[in-house]
Write a protein that holds these residues in place. Structure first.
Motif, PDB file in Angstrom:
ATOM      1  N   HIS A 143      14.307  17.404 -18.046  1.00 16.39           N
ATOM      2  CA  HIS A 143      13.531  16.475 -17.206  1.00 16.39           C
ATOM      3  C   HIS A 143      12.408  17.246 -16.514  1.00 16.39           C
ATOM      4  O   HIS A 143      12.515  18.452 -16.321  1.00 16.39           O
ATOM      5  CB  HIS A 143      14.437  15.773 -16.186  1.00 16.39           C
ATOM      6  CG  HIS A 143      15.069  16.711 -15.202  1.00 16.39           C
ATOM      7  ND1 HIS A 143      16.190  17.466 -15.500  1.00 16.39           N
ATOM      8  CD2 HIS A 143      14.742  17.046 -13.932  1.00 16.39           C
ATOM      9  CE1 HIS A 143      16.518  18.205 -14.463  1.00 16.39           C
ATOM     10  NE2 HIS A 143      15.652  17.984 -13.497  1.00 16.39           N
ATOM     11  N   HIS A 170       9.345  18.121 -13.415  1.00  8.30           N
ATOM     12  CA  HIS A 170       8.986  18.069 -11.992  1.00  8.30           C
ATOM     13  C   HIS A 170       7.530  18.484 -11.865  1.00  8.30           C
ATOM     14  O   HIS A 170       7.050  19.320 -12.635  1.00  8.30           O
ATOM     15  CB  HIS A 170       9.834  19.041 -11.154  1.00  8.30           C
ATOM     16  CG  HIS A 170      11.283  18.689 -11.070  1.00  8.30           C
ATOM     17  ND1 HIS A 170      11.753  17.589 -10.394  1.00  8.30           N
ATOM     18  CD2 HIS A 170      12.387  19.309 -11.572  1.00  8.30           C
ATOM     19  CE1 HIS A 170      13.070  17.537 -10.483  1.00  8.30           C
ATOM     20  NE2 HIS A 170      13.487  18.575 -11.203  1.00  8.30           N
ATOM     21  N   GLU A 219      19.465  21.649 -15.926  1.00  5.92           N
ATOM     22  CA  GLU A 219      20.369  22.254 -14.959  1.00  5.92           C
ATOM     23  C   GLU A 219      21.786  21.863 -15.372  1.00  5.92           C
ATOM     24  O   GLU A 219      22.143  20.693 -15.332  1.00  5.92           O
ATOM     25  CB  GLU A 219      20.054  21.727 -13.551  1.00  5.92           C
ATOM     26  CG  GLU A 219      18.623  22.017 -13.114  1.00  5.92           C
ATOM     27  CD  GLU A 219      18.122  21.077 -12.012  1.00  5.92           C
ATOM     28  OE1 GLU A 219      18.212  21.454 -10.846  1.00  5.92           O
ATOM     29  OE2 GLU A 219      17.639  19.973 -12.344  1.00  5.92           O
ATOM     30  N   HIS A 233      12.769  21.175 -17.172  1.00  9.96           N
ATOM     31  CA  HIS A 233      13.913  22.088 -17.121  1.00  9.96           C
ATOM     32  C   HIS A 233      15.218  21.336 -17.315  1.00  9.96           C
ATOM     33  O   HIS A 233      15.264  20.107 -17.342  1.00  9.96           O
ATOM     34  CB  HIS A 233      13.919  22.923 -15.828  1.00  9.96           C
ATOM     35  CG  HIS A 233      14.336  22.205 -14.586  1.00  9.96           C
ATOM     36  ND1 HIS A 233      14.768  22.867 -13.462  1.00  9.96           N
ATOM     37  CD2 HIS A 233      14.391  20.892 -14.279  1.00  9.96           C
ATOM     38  CE1 HIS A 233      15.070  21.997 -12.520  1.00  9.96           C
ATOM     39  NE2 HIS A 233      14.857  20.791 -12.971  1.00  9.96           N
TER      40      HIS A 233
HETATM   41 MN    MN Z   1      15.523  19.203 -11.723  1.00 12.64          MN
END
Ligand code: MN
Length: 294
Positions: free
Chosen positions: A68, A70, A114, A112
Motif C-alpha cells: 500500500h 503513503h 508491513e 510498502h
Molecule cells: Mn503503511
C-alpha cells in the motif's frame, strides 16, 4: 521538596479510542486520532493507532498488511511485543522487535508492506505496537523518501530521580540525553515506565503540543486529566511541563512537537495540504510513480 519554575501545560481533555478496527489481518488497532477530531491539538501528529495487546496463533502465513502507498508524512512504528518486517519501494527494509522503532519518511511517496516477522509468526505470541503518523511541513512533503531503524540498544534509557521509573528517549532530549531519531520538525517522543505512586515532572518546550497515551496503568497529568488503559490525555500548547502521577504501575508514550500550522487534507494513506494535491497523489500512485515492491 524541590521548587520548580516550570509551568504545567493545561489539560485540554481525556479521550478514549474513537474507533477499533483491523489494519490488514495483523494489526487489531484502537485509534485515538484522527477519530477524536484533534487535528489542531495534536499537530504535528496525524494518527495514533494502538495495536493489541493481542495473542496470535502460530502460523506459516505471517499476518499483516500488504502492498500500500503513503505520501506527505512519516509513519513511526514503536514495538512493545512481537516483531514486524517492513520493505518498501525505495529499497529500504528492516525488522523491528520489542523496544525498537521504525521511522519511515514517505514524503513524495513509497509503496510498502508491513508484516509480522516470519520466525516470530511461526511461534506466535502476544503482539503490541503503536503506529504514529507524523506530518511533514509543506516544503518537505515532496522530498525523497527516507528510512531509519532505531534499535532498542541505541535508545537512551534514563533512570528517573527517586527510582520511580525509567524514560526512554526516542526523539528530542531529556536531562541531556538525546534521542536517536532524526526528525524534520522539533519533536519529543518518550517511552515512560512509571511505578505506582511515582511522580515525574517532564520539561517540554512552551508552544509544543503535548499528549500522554496510557498503554497500561492509571495516571493523572498536571493534577487534572486522569486516564487509564488506551486513553489519551491532550494538553494545551502553552506551558513548559507535564507532571505525571501514577496510581498504578504504568507504561506511557509521551508525544510532543512544534505545531506545523498548515492546512491538512487527507485521503486514506495520503496527507497533503490541498484537495488538488490529493488528486495528484492518487494519480501518481495509479501511474506507478511511487514505485513497486520487487
Ligand atoms: Mn503503511
Amino acid at each position: 521538596m524541590t521548587t520548580s519554575t516550570l509551568i504545567p501545560k493545561e489539560v485540554l481533555g481525556v479521550y478514549r479510542p474513537g474507533s477499533a478496527h483491523m489494519v490488514g489481518d495483523g494489526f487489531p488497532v484502537r485509534n485515538l486520532f484522527p477519530s477524536n477530531d484533534l487535528d489542531q491539538a495534536v499537530d504535528p501528529f496525524l494518527l495514533l493507532d494502538y495495536a493489541g495487546p493481542q495473542a496470535f496463533e502460530p502460523t506459516d502465513q505471517p499476518c499483516g498488511v500488504g502492498e500500500h502507498p503513503h505520501r506527505g508524512f512519516e509513519t513511526v512504528t514503536i514495538m512493545y511485543q512481537g516483531s514486524v518486517v517492513h520493505r518498501d519501494s525505495a529499497g529500504n527494509a528492516g525488522v523491528i522487535g520489542p523496544g525498537d522503532v521504525q521511522w519511515m519518511t514517505a514524503a513524495s511517496g513509497v509503496v510498502h508492506e508491513e508484516l509480522h516477522e516470519a520466525v516470530w509468526a511461526k511461534k506466535g505470541g502476544m503482539f503490541r505496537a503503536i503506529q504514529l503518523w507524523v506530518n511533514l511541513p509543506r516544503f518537505k512533503k515532496m522530498s525523497p523518501p527516507a528510512y531509519q531503524t532505531i534499535l532498542n540498544a541505541d535508545i537512551p534509557n534514563v533512570p528517573l530521580d527517586g527510582g520511580v521509573g525509567r524514560l526512554r528517549v526516542i526523539a528530542g532530549a531529556f536531562q541531556g540525553h538525546k534521542g536517536p531519531a532524526r526528525t524534520v520538525t522539533p519533536i519529543e517522543l518518550y517511552d515512560l515506565a512509571l511505578g505506582a505512586g511515582g511522580r515525574a515532572e517532564l520539561p517540554l518546550p512552551n508552544g509544543h503540543n503535548t499528549s500522554v497515551f496510557v498503554l497500561q496503568g492509571l495516571v493523572s497529568v498536571n493534577g487534572a486529566g486522569e486516564a487509564g488503559e488506551a486513553e489519551l490525555i491532550v494538553c494545551k500548547r502553552n506551558g513548559s511541563s507535564v507532571v505525571i502521577e501514577a496510581r498504578a504501575d504504568s507504561r506511557l508514550l509521551i508525544l510532543s512537537g512544534q505545531p506545523i500550522g498548515e492546512p491538512i487534507a487527507r485521503y486514506g494513506p495520503f496527507v497533503m495540504n490541498t484537495k488538488l494535491e490529493l488528486v495528484q497523489a492518487v494519480e501518481d500512485y495509479k501511474a506507478g510513480k511511487m514505485g513497486h515492491l520487487l
